[in-house]
Design a protein around this motif. Structure first.
Motif, PDB file in Angstrom:
ATOM      1  N   ASP A 165      58.893 129.012  65.714  1.00 42.14           N
ATOM      2  CA  ASP A 165      59.401 127.660  65.975  1.00 42.14           C
ATOM      3  C   ASP A 165      58.318 126.589  65.980  1.00 42.14           C
ATOM      4  O   ASP A 165      58.619 125.401  66.042  1.00 42.14           O
ATOM      5  N   ASP A 207      56.113 125.447  63.713  1.00 38.07           N
ATOM      6  CA  ASP A 207      56.047 124.489  62.604  1.00 38.07           C
ATOM      7  C   ASP A 207      57.130 123.422  62.732  1.00 38.07           C
ATOM      8  O   ASP A 207      56.871 122.231  62.523  1.00 38.07           O
ATOM      9  N   ASP A 208      58.349 123.835  63.092  1.00 36.89           N
ATOM     10  CA  ASP A 208      59.439 122.869  63.248  1.00 36.89           C
ATOM     11  C   ASP A 208      59.169 121.895  64.390  1.00 36.89           C
ATOM     12  O   ASP A 208      59.382 120.687  64.250  1.00 36.89           O
ATOM     13  N   GLN A 263      56.478 119.391  63.493  1.00 35.90           N
ATOM     14  CA  GLN A 263      57.057 118.318  62.684  1.00 35.90           C
ATOM     15  C   GLN A 263      57.819 117.326  63.571  1.00 35.90           C
ATOM     16  O   GLN A 263      57.702 116.108  63.398  1.00 35.90           O
ATOM     17  N   GLU A 264      58.563 117.836  64.544  1.00 31.73           N
ATOM     18  CA  GLU A 264      59.296 116.952  65.457  1.00 31.73           C
ATOM     19  C   GLU A 264      58.349 116.063  66.255  1.00 31.73           C
ATOM     20  O   GLU A 264      58.650 114.892  66.501  1.00 31.73           O
ATOM     21  N   HIS A 271      63.251 122.404  73.894  1.00 29.03           N
ATOM     22  CA  HIS A 271      63.441 123.569  73.028  1.00 29.03           C
ATOM     23  C   HIS A 271      63.680 124.826  73.858  1.00 29.03           C
ATOM     24  O   HIS A 271      64.541 125.642  73.539  1.00 29.03           O
TER      25      HIS A 271
END
Length: 192
Positions: free
Chosen positions: A46, A48-49, A52-53, A86
């Motif tokens: 998770d 990388d996602d 980016q966020e 998250h």
């Protein structure tokens, strides 16, 4: 922080971040955000996602950033809030990474990889609010006033969390290493 010289960003806080400045910011800090998310216990799949966020939030909230302050604590605060959200969202969906298995690296078998894995395994045993204070202050070297500000807690609360996190980190290292190895690290000065 810690020997890092940030690139000169030309975009003023009152205007949107230009694409050139965003690229500079991203290149300079993407690894830091990635490491911070890992230290906050975000699963490898998770990271990388969420990285980016973090930078999407930077684009949206650039005008909120006080450019007289260091940027890394601000980025960490964004990463921390996203990691909490998250964690709440995915807590029931999938188990967290078992960081203990990283104590036996398959790739390089190097001492540095083993040490990093040990730190991550110990951090994984500290609840996120205290882990964030510990990481930002003890690992990243951020002043406690900035830690409290970026995490949105009173200064006294930040100090209390830091004290408890240090105790938990030491207990986790003792449990992971065993009493004898921990005593050897203390004697070497590796652990204080």
């Amino acid at each position: 922080m810690l020997g890092f010289t940030p690139p000169k960003i030309q975009s003023a806080a009152t205007e949107p971040l230009s694409s050139a400045d965003f690229r500079l910011l991203l290149e300079a800090h993407v690894d830091y955000v990635h490491r911070s998310l890992r230290r906050l216990g975000v699963r490898r799949g998770d990271i990388d996602d969420l990285t980016q966020e973090v930078f999407l939030v930077v684009l949206r909230r650039w005008r909120d950033f006080d450019q007289t302050r260091p940027i890394r604590p601000w980025l960490f605060g964004i990463a921390y809030r996203l990691a909490i959200a998250h964690s709440r969202k995915h807590h029931r969906e999938s188990p967290s990474d078992a960081l203990d298995d990283e104590l036996h690296p398959q790739r390089d078998g190097g001492q540095q990889h083993e040490s990093r894995a040990l730190v991550l395994a110990a951090l994984d045993r500290i609840p996120l609010p205290r882990r964030a204070v510990f990481t930002l202050h003890s690992i990243d070297g951020v002043d406690m006033k900035d830690v409290a500000k970026q995490l949105g807690v009173p200064l006294f609360t930040a100090y209390a969390r830091l004290k408890k996190a240090r105790e938990e980190f030491e207990a986790a290292l003792r449990a992971l290493l065993g009493r004898r190895q921990f005593s050897e690290l203390v004697a070497e000065g590796t652990v204080k």
